[in-house]
Design a protein around this motif. Structure first.
Motif, short mmCIF file in Angstrom:
data_model
loop_
_atom_site.label_atom_id
_atom_site.label_comp_id
_atom_site.label_asym_id
_atom_site.label_seq_id
_atom_site.Cartn_x
_atom_site.Cartn_y
_atom_site.Cartn_z
N ALA A 46 35.90 65.85 3.43
CA ALA A 46 36.24 64.73 4.33
C ALA A 46 34.97 64.02 4.78
O ALA A 46 33.97 64.66 5.11
N VAL A 47 35.02 62.68 4.77
CA VAL A 47 33.91 61.85 5.26
C VAL A 47 34.48 60.72 6.10
O VAL A 47 35.66 60.38 5.99
N ASP A 48 33.63 60.14 6.96
CA ASP A 48 34.04 58.97 7.73
C ASP A 48 33.96 57.74 6.83
O ASP A 48 33.03 57.59 6.04
N ALA A 49 34.95 56.86 6.97
CA ALA A 49 34.99 55.65 6.16
C ALA A 49 35.33 54.46 7.06
O ALA A 49 35.97 54.62 8.10
N ALA A 50 34.90 53.27 6.64
CA ALA A 50 35.20 52.03 7.35
C ALA A 50 36.04 51.15 6.44
O ALA A 50 35.65 50.86 5.30
N ILE A 51 37.18 50.73 6.93
CA ILE A 51 38.08 49.88 6.15
C ILE A 51 37.53 48.46 6.14
O ILE A 51 37.23 47.89 7.19
N VAL A 73 43.45 48.97 -0.57
CA VAL A 73 42.61 49.23 0.60
C VAL A 73 41.18 49.39 0.08
O VAL A 73 40.93 50.20 -0.82
N ARG A 74 40.27 48.62 0.61
CA ARG A 74 38.86 48.76 0.24
C ARG A 74 38.15 49.37 1.44
O ARG A 74 38.36 48.94 2.58
N PHE A 75 37.30 50.35 1.16
CA PHE A 75 36.58 51.01 2.25
C PHE A 75 35.20 51.43 1.79
O PHE A 75 34.94 51.57 0.59
N THR A 76 34.32 51.59 2.77
CA THR A 76 32.97 52.06 2.50
C THR A 76 32.79 53.41 3.18
O THR A 76 33.44 53.71 4.18
N TYR A 77 31.88 54.20 2.62
CA TYR A 77 31.63 55.53 3.17
C TYR A 77 30.26 56.00 2.70
O TYR A 77 29.66 55.41 1.79
N GLU A 78 29.77 57.02 3.35
CA GLU A 78 28.48 57.60 2.98
C GLU A 78 28.70 59.06 2.60
O GLU A 78 29.44 59.79 3.28
N TYR A 79 28.06 59.45 1.49
CA TYR A 79 28.14 60.84 1.06
C TYR A 79 26.74 61.27 0.61
O TYR A 79 26.15 60.62 -0.25
N GLU A 80 26.23 62.31 1.22
CA GLU A 80 24.90 62.86 0.93
C GLU A 80 23.82 61.78 0.93
O GLU A 80 22.99 61.71 0.03
N THR A 118 39.42 58.55 7.81
CA THR A 118 38.87 59.64 7.03
C THR A 118 39.15 59.38 5.55
O THR A 118 40.27 59.04 5.18
N ALA A 119 38.13 59.51 4.74
CA ALA A 119 38.28 59.44 3.29
C ALA A 119 37.90 60.81 2.72
O ALA A 119 37.32 61.64 3.44
N TYR A 120 38.25 61.02 1.49
CA TYR A 120 37.98 62.31 0.85
C TYR A 120 37.18 62.08 -0.42
O TYR A 120 37.51 61.22 -1.24
N VAL A 121 36.10 62.86 -0.55
CA VAL A 121 35.19 62.72 -1.68
C VAL A 121 35.22 64.00 -2.50
O VAL A 121 35.06 65.09 -1.97
N ASP A 122 35.41 63.83 -3.80
CA ASP A 122 35.26 64.94 -4.73
C ASP A 122 33.76 65.01 -5.05
O ASP A 122 33.21 64.05 -5.59
N PRO A 123 33.07 66.09 -4.70
CA PRO A 123 31.63 66.17 -4.95
C PRO A 123 31.25 65.92 -6.41
O PRO A 123 30.15 65.45 -6.70
N ALA A 124 32.16 66.18 -7.33
CA ALA A 124 31.89 65.93 -8.75
C ALA A 124 31.98 64.45 -9.10
O ALA A 124 31.51 64.03 -10.15
N ASP A 125 32.58 63.64 -8.22
CA ASP A 125 32.75 62.20 -8.46
C ASP A 125 32.63 61.45 -7.13
O ASP A 125 33.62 60.94 -6.61
N PHE A 130 38.91 58.75 -1.98
CA PHE A 130 40.30 58.34 -1.80
C PHE A 130 40.73 58.59 -0.37
O PHE A 130 40.10 59.37 0.34
N LEU A 131 41.80 57.93 0.05
CA LEU A 131 42.22 57.99 1.45
C LEU A 131 43.30 59.05 1.72
O LEU A 131 43.36 59.59 2.81
#
Length: 163
Positions: A46-51, A73-80, A118-125, A130-131
Motif C-alpha cells: 500500500a502507498v499513498d496516491a493523489a488522484i 482514474v489517473r493517479f500519481t504515487y511514490e514508491y521507493e 491508497t494505491a497498491y504497488v506490486d514490487p515486481a512492477d 492499481f487502486l
C-alpha cells in the motif's frame, strides 16, 4: 482474398486451424493475466496516491450496437523514492467495460480529483500500481471466449480432416 472463415464457421481446414490457434492464444493470455493479477494482489504494498483525473470513457465496437463504458482514474504515487503515474483501477491488463455509464461511474465514485487515496504497488512492477486490491473477472471472460473459439476451431478442423 478469403481466409476460410465465414459467419457460420470455418469453411477450410486452414480457417479451422486459424480459429483454433487464435482461441488457444486468447485462452492462454486470459489465464496468464488472471494469474498475474492474482500475484500482484498477493504481493501488493500500500502507498499513498493523489488522484489527478476521474472519468468514464465511452467505447464502441463494431460488433455491438451500443457503447460500452470504461471507468478511468489517473493517479500519481511514490514508491521507493521514485514518482510514478498509473491509470489502473484493477491489477488486470484486460480492462473491464460496463454496459451502462452509471455502472462505470459507480466504480469511480469513491475517487475525486485532488484527493488522496491508497494505491497498491506490486514490487515486481512499480509502474503498474492499481487502486482496488482485488481481482477482475475480465481475464476469465477472455479465457472462456478463447476456449469457445478453440473448441469451434478444433471441432471444425476434425470435421475437415475426416470429411
Amino acid at each position: 482474398m478469403s481466409d476460410g472463415l465465414s459467419i457460420d464457421g470455418p469453411k477450410t481446414l486452414k480457417g479451422a486451424l486459424l480459429l483454433l490457434a487464435v482461441g488457444l492464444a486468447v485462452t492462454g493470455y486470459g489465464a496468464y493475466d488472471y494469474t498475474q493479477q492474482s500475484d500482484a494482489v498477493d504481493d501488493a504494498v500500500a502507498v499513498d496516491a493523489a488522484i489527478t483525473d476521474v472519468g468514464v470513457e465511452s467505447t464502441s465496437t463494431g460488433s455491438s450496437p451500443g457503447a460500452d463504458y470504461r471507468p478511468t482514474v489517473r493517479f500519481t504515487y511514490e514508491y521507493e523514492g521514485t514518482e510514478y503515474a498509473s491509470t489502473n483501477v484493477y491489477p488486470s491488463a484486460i480492462t473491464s467495460n460496463y454496459d451502462t455509464e452509471s455502472a462505470a461511474r459507480e466504480v469511480v465514485a469513491a475517487y475525486a480529483v485532488n484527493e488522496s487515496t491508497t494505491a497498491y504497488v506490486d514490487p515486481a512492477d512499480p509502474d503498474g500500481a492499481f487502486l482496488k486490491a482485488q481481482t477482475s473477472n475480465a481475464p476469465l471472460f477472455a479465457a472462456a471466449l478463447g476456449l469457445l473459439l478453440a473448441l469451434g476451431g478444433g471441432v471444425s478442423a476434425v470435421g475437415r480432416i475426416r470429411g
